[in-house]
Design a protein around this motif. Structure first.
Motif: not given
Length: 355
Positions: A15-27, A48-56
């Motif tokens: 998952v980390r590799s899949s979303v590494v390109d997304l901007a901080p705060g992305s959903l 993986v989302a932690g504080a960097r991304l929003r996950a729903g």
């Protein structure tokens, strides 16, 4: 302190590799049915989302089985317990076009894309695994499909991403067990008579292949898909360039002479792409249609229109291949008389209307 279970670590890494390109705060939204694969994906994404991304999460209720609403709500509760937010439950109406499996898939993906648009999500993660990829390749082989179909499911297509294509179903099951997650087991996955074809393939054919050929069959089929994806991407890019060079008018009036110069694999991809651009449904456009289109280019003897799915027709006239609604055909010019070559301008001119 001991680290996470290897299967949990593998899912998180994927998952980390899949979303590494997304901007901080992305959903990021997880498509979760509550089954083993999607629940393991949901847990990995929440971590993986932690504080960097929003996950729903998005739970799609197809309404095809008794109690489906309760199953959907159970999946939603599992996602909420993992800390995912928002968690959406979407009920869809599944039609009949293309058969029950294709109709359900189409309704599901449409719902996921709409949910992403409504919520402003940057990506939707789907829980397909290496085993799913292997089954896709095997189904394609059985149907006599071409390289694009045998390339399987891409890791990224539009807003959809498949982080777990490198993990096996056994790993997602181990990840759920290690984290105390209780997945829902779809009764139609048993492979009983009347169950979906993919379920029967999973329950009967794949185990047989494993016994006869060895346990590495799924991984081998997935490798085949990856190699064919590279080839198909290259050929599709060349076909797009050919369509742009041959296009006389949008969406699908093409110079026959330009098409005829191309290698057969590129040319046939090009005429297929032109037919799709003109409105012929890609899923209904079969090889027999493509071969008939190609014959208008390189084996034309004055034959009439070629009927195409979607109520379209392809004709050849005046050195042009014309794909569109059936209608009057322009008079044939001397350059397009059978047995004579069409005049071809040198070079390939790109058109601003290319897709």
């Amino acid at each position: 302190m001991a680290g996470p279970h290897p299967a949990v670590a593998a899912a998180r890494s994927a998952v980390r590799s899949s979303v590494v390109d997304l901007a901080p705060g992305s959903l990021v939204l997880v498509a979760c049915s509550g089954g083993t694969d999607s629940l393991a994906l949901a847990a990995a994404t929440a971590f993986v989302a932690g504080a960097r991304l929003r996950a729903g999460a998005v739970v799609v209720d197809h309404g095809l089985q008794p109690g489906s609403a309760a199953v959907a709500e159970r999946a939603a509760e599992a996602c909420r317990a993992l800390g995912l937010a928002p968690v959406l439950v979407v009920r869809v109406d599944v039609g009949t076009a293309g058969g029950p499996e294709a109709a359900a898939r189409g309704a599901r993906y449409a719902a996921l894309e709409k949910a992403a648009a409504d919520e402003g999500a940057a990506a939707v993660l789907v829980g397909h695994t290496l085993d799913d990829q292997a089954e896709t390749v095997l189904l394609g082989l059985a149907r006599g499909s071409g390289a694009r179909s045998l390339a399987g499911m891409p890791a990224v297509r539009g807003i959809l991403r498949r982080p777990l294509l490198g993990l096996t179903r056994a790993q997602t099951a181990a990840a759920c067990e290690a984290q105390g997650l209780d997945p829902w087991h779809d009764p139609t996955n048993a492979g009983a008579p009347g169950d979906p074809l993919r379920s029967r393939l999973r329950a009967e054919v794949m185990p047989l292949l494993g016994r006869v050929l060895g346990p590495g069959v799924p991984a081998a089929l997935a490798r085949t898909a990856a190699q064919l994806a590279e080839d198909a991407d290259t050929l599709d890019a060349q076909a797009a360039e050919l369509v742009a060079a041959a296009r006389v008018a949008p969406p699908a009036v093409l110079d026959v002479g330009v098409l005829a110069q191309a290698p057969v694999a590129v040319r046939r991809r090009a005429v297929r792409a032109a037919a799709v651009a003109a409105g012929s449904p890609a899923g209904a456009l079969l090889r027999v249609h493509v071969l008939a289109l190609d014959a208008l280019v390189v084996d034309w003897r004055g034959q009439g229109p070629v009927d195409l799915p979607g109520g379209l027709a392809a004709t050849r006239a005046c050195g042009r291949l014309v794909i569109g609604p059936p209608g009057p055909v322009a008079p044939v010019q001397p350059a397009d008389v059978p047995g004579q070559a069409s005049k071809v301008q040198s070079g390939f001119a790109r058109n601003d209307d290319e897709e």
